[in-house]
Design an enzyme around this catalytic site. Structure first.
Site, PDB file in Angstrom:
ATOM      1  CD  GLU A   1     -56.086  66.200  -9.237  1.00  0.00           C
ATOM      2  OE1 GLU A   1     -56.676  67.289  -9.055  1.00  0.00           O
ATOM      3  OE2 GLU A   1     -54.852  66.122  -9.356  1.00  0.00           O
TER       4      GLU A   1
ATOM      5  N   GLY B   1     -63.112  67.876 -12.953  1.00  0.00           N
ATOM      6  CA  GLY B   1     -63.904  68.908 -13.612  1.00  0.00           C
ATOM      7  C   GLY B   1     -65.006  68.442 -14.533  1.00  0.00           C
TER       8      GLY B   1
ATOM      9  CE1 TYR C   1     -69.852  78.043  -5.855  1.00  0.00           C
ATOM     10  CE2 TYR C   1     -71.213  76.111  -5.446  1.00  0.00           C
ATOM     11  CZ  TYR C   1     -70.042  76.818  -5.244  1.00  0.00           C
ATOM     12  OH  TYR C   1     -69.070  76.289  -4.440  1.00  0.00           O
TER      13      TYR C   1
ATOM     14  CE1 TYR D   1     -66.732  69.939  -4.493  1.00  0.00           C
ATOM     15  CE2 TYR D   1     -67.873  69.387  -6.534  1.00  0.00           C
ATOM     16  CZ  TYR D   1     -66.701  69.504  -5.810  1.00  0.00           C
ATOM     17  OH  TYR D   1     -65.499  69.189  -6.396  1.00  0.00           O
TER      18      TYR D   1
ATOM     19  CB  CYS E   1     -84.196  84.450   9.053  1.00  0.00           C
ATOM     20  SG  CYS E   1     -85.125  83.392  10.150  1.00  0.00           S
ATOM     21  CD  GLU E   2     -78.981  84.538   4.485  1.00  0.00           C
ATOM     22  OE1 GLU E   2     -78.503  85.112   3.500  1.00  0.00           O
ATOM     23  OE2 GLU E   2     -78.330  84.272   5.506  1.00  0.00           O
TER      24      GLU E   2
ATOM     25  N   GLY F   1     -64.433  64.608  -8.974  1.00  0.00           N
ATOM     26  CA  GLY F   1     -65.230  64.520  -7.767  1.00  0.00           C
ATOM     27  C   GLY F   1     -66.706  64.509  -8.152  1.00  0.00           C
ATOM     28  NE  ARG F   2     -69.501  69.703 -10.642  1.00  0.00           N
ATOM     29  CZ  ARG F   2     -69.788  70.784  -9.894  1.00  0.00           C
ATOM     30  NH1 ARG F   2     -70.989  70.940  -9.422  1.00  0.00           N
ATOM     31  NH2 ARG F   2     -68.866  71.712  -9.677  1.00  0.00           N
TER      32      ARG F   2
HETATM   33  N1  LLP Z   1     -58.864  68.817  -8.421  1.00  0.00           N
HETATM   34  C1  LLP Z   1     -58.706  70.049  -7.928  1.00  0.00           C
HETATM   35  C2  LLP Z   1     -57.359  70.592  -7.792  1.00  0.00           C
HETATM   36  C3  LLP Z   1     -59.843  70.808  -7.541  1.00  0.00           C
HETATM   37  O1  LLP Z   1     -59.683  72.032  -7.066  1.00  0.00           O
HETATM   38  C4  LLP Z   1     -61.134  70.254  -7.687  1.00  0.00           C
HETATM   39  C5  LLP Z   1     -62.339  71.002  -7.297  1.00  0.00           C
HETATM   40  C6  LLP Z   1     -61.241  68.960  -8.198  1.00  0.00           C
HETATM   41  C7  LLP Z   1     -60.091  68.270  -8.564  1.00  0.00           C
HETATM   42  C8  LLP Z   1     -62.570  68.279  -8.375  1.00  0.00           C
HETATM   43  O2  LLP Z   1     -63.378  68.932  -9.305  1.00  0.00           O
HETATM   44  P1  LLP Z   1     -64.728  68.237  -9.836  1.00  0.00           P
HETATM   45  O3  LLP Z   1     -64.319  66.990 -10.591  1.00  0.00           O
HETATM   46  O4  LLP Z   1     -65.554  67.903  -8.669  1.00  0.00           O
HETATM   47  O5  LLP Z   1     -65.348  69.247 -10.710  1.00  0.00           O
HETATM   48  N2  LLP Z   1     -68.323  73.652  -4.695  1.00  0.00           N
HETATM   49  C9  LLP Z   1     -68.386  73.804  -6.121  1.00  0.00           C
HETATM   50  C10 LLP Z   1     -67.261  73.050  -6.824  1.00  0.00           C
HETATM   51  C11 LLP Z   1     -65.873  73.432  -6.325  1.00  0.00           C
HETATM   52  C12 LLP Z   1     -64.762  72.648  -6.960  1.00  0.00           C
HETATM   53  C13 LLP Z   1     -63.456  72.905  -6.306  1.00  0.00           C
HETATM   54  N3  LLP Z   1     -62.355  72.164  -6.808  1.00  0.00           N
HETATM   55  C14 LLP Z   1     -69.767  73.377  -6.616  1.00  0.00           C
HETATM   56  O6  LLP Z   1     -70.609  73.000  -5.794  1.00  0.00           O
HETATM   57  O7  LLP Z   1     -70.052  73.467  -7.808  1.00  0.00           O
END
Ligand code: LLP
Length: 434
Positions: A288, A238, A331, A387, A358-359, A290-291
């Site tokens: 965990e 997150g 978003y 993402y 086309c939108e 990701g981003r």
């Molecule tokens: N752990 C769990 C259980 C999750 O559901 C997620 C993301 C993460 C870790 C990783 O979160 P991060 O560190 O990446 O914030 N598509 C959206 C973001 C969706 C996130 C879903 N879950 C966007 O483009 O902003």
């Protein structure tokens, strides 16, 4: 910090001219910086010094095999959410045994695949799922390692579609029912209770919600350690990244100029706030993210098709579209847009930046001020490493974009642009229509 910057007038990723990448591989193309990912990884690791911490990179953010291998080489495990993601980790030579399997609807086949490959732990989202995992583990004659995802009911103050830790979200088991869920888990013969997990949302830009959630869940984790001998606490992902000042934030000077009370979240401030709360637990801590790992490591390169002058409004029509990068349409998210060739003698242009789909939702930015650019010139959407490609689609029968990885002055295609033939390969006209 990241490695996208101008060298003179030319936008570079590390030491590679982005114009050269576009010249070789065309557009739209995602370009990623391996050094930025490594820096992000090491900063997070340093920020958490003093903990027995393990990153399980949330590969849903970017699951290209090259990127998985890069994180695996650095020592990361993975946060997986599907059988497909398990297979990607295997294909990349990554380690499933240091990875966790999350998600609200794991199928029996996916659970079996995870068990067969020695998954470190399942992150369980509901009581029916405990029964299902127990059942599959029994069939395979193994004990399934599990942690329950608890929902701490904390407001992450982020976009509604990516907040997950409030009680009205579909995720996890409310903290007040979690003790009963662990009691239930303990009764299943084929489950082994290993940990506890939480994740409150994505793109958090302040540390306060993380602190609030850890403070709520830590006493429960301590109880679980005493009662069931759990060994780990996963605090989820997150951590947010910079979208608005994306280019400038690649320079230390930008960070130094931020007023103390407005400093964006960093792995250092995240660690400084959380390590003292987590250390006394004596548990292994999983993360965990990701981003944060990949978001600022990537840009989407695109070429201008036309500058269309409407009634009191300009539209810069580019060859990337919402199918390539859906975040703005989905978003209303902001991505900084910069010219690949900077020219201070050009006029400023205020324009919507749109794709050819086309939108009306196919819009990357409204009334954005840019350097004037014309047909054939290149622009880059920054902070597109997370993402971006993973949420792309083939809408309007547009093939998936190419992906390129840069390291120093080297760069290589890590995913070829999808061809028309690949796009229609699984389709056929049935006999009754012939
Ligand atoms: N752990 C769990 C259980 C999750 O559901 C997620 C993301 C993460 C870790 C990783 O979160 P991060 O560190 O990446 O914030 N598509 C959206 C973001 C969706 C996130 C879903 N879950 C966007 O483009 O902003």
């Amino acid at each position: 910090m990241h490695h996208f910057h101008y060298s003179g007038s030319d936008l570079q990723c590390e030491s590679v001219d982005l114009a050269a990448v576009a010249g070789l591989y065309g557009t739209p193309t995602y370009v990623y910086s391996a050094a930025t990912m490594e820096d992000n990884f090491r900063r997070l690791q340093r920020g958490l010094a003093g903990l027995d911490a393990q990153l399980c990179y949330a590969m849903k953010a970017n699951s290209n095999l090259a990127i998985l291998r890069h994180f695996s080489n650095l020592g990361a495990g993975f946060d997986l959410v599907s059988g497909g993601e398990i297979r990607r980790v295997l294909a990349a030579g990554g380690n499933v045994q240091t990875s966790v399997f999350a998600g609200v609807g794991k199928t029996e086949a996916e659970i079996a695949l995870a068990l067969e490959n020695g998954i470190f732990s399942f992150h369980v989202e509901s009581e029916p799922e405990l029964a299902r995992i127990n059942h599959v583990a029994g069939k395979l004659g193994v004990k399934a390692p599990i942690a329950i995802r608890v929902n701490p009911d904390v407001d992450a103050h982020t976009h509604a579609k990516i907040t997950t830790g409030k009680s009205d979200n579909k995720f996890g088991i409310p903290l007040k029912y979690a003790a009963a869920a662990y009691e239930a888990a303990a009764k299943y013969p084929n489950l082994k209770i290993k940990g506890v997990q939480m994740h409150i949302g994505s793109q958090l830009t302040s540390v306060a919600p993380f602190v609030e959630a850890v403070e709520k869940v830590a006493p429960f984790a301590a109880d679980l350690k005493a009662r069931f001998g759990i060994t780990y606490f996963s605090i989820g992902g997150g951590m947010g990244i910079i979208y608005k000042d994306a280019l400038a934030s690649g320079q230390q000077a930008w960070w130094d100029a931020q007023p103390a009370d407005k400093r964006p979240l960093t792995p250092e401030s995240y660690g400084a706030a959380l390590v003292p709360l987590l250390q006394p637990l004596g548990l292994k801590i999983l993360l965990e993210h990701g981003r944060f790992m990949v978001g600022n490591s990537g840009a989407l390169l695109s070429r201008v098709e036309h500058l269309k002058r409407g009634a009191g409004k300009n539209f810069l029509i580019v060859d990337a579209a919402m199918n390539d990068l859906v975040r703005p349409a989905m978003y209303d998210s902001y991505h900084e847009i910069v010219p690949v060739h900077r020219d201070s003698s050009r006029r400023a242009l205020v324009t919507d930046v749109v794709g050819p789909i086309c939108e009306s939702g196919d819009c990357f930015a409204k009334d954005r001020q840019l350097q004037e650019v014309g047909e054939g010139e290149l622009i880059a959407f920054l902070s597109a490493g997370a993402y971006g490609y993973t949420m792309a689609s083939r809408y309007n029968t547009r093939g998936m974009a190419a992906e390129v990885l840069v390291k120093g002055s080297a760069f290589e295609l890590i995913n070829a642009r999808e061809t028309f033939e690949q796009m229609i390969a699984g389709e056929k006209v049935p006999a009754f229509l012939k």
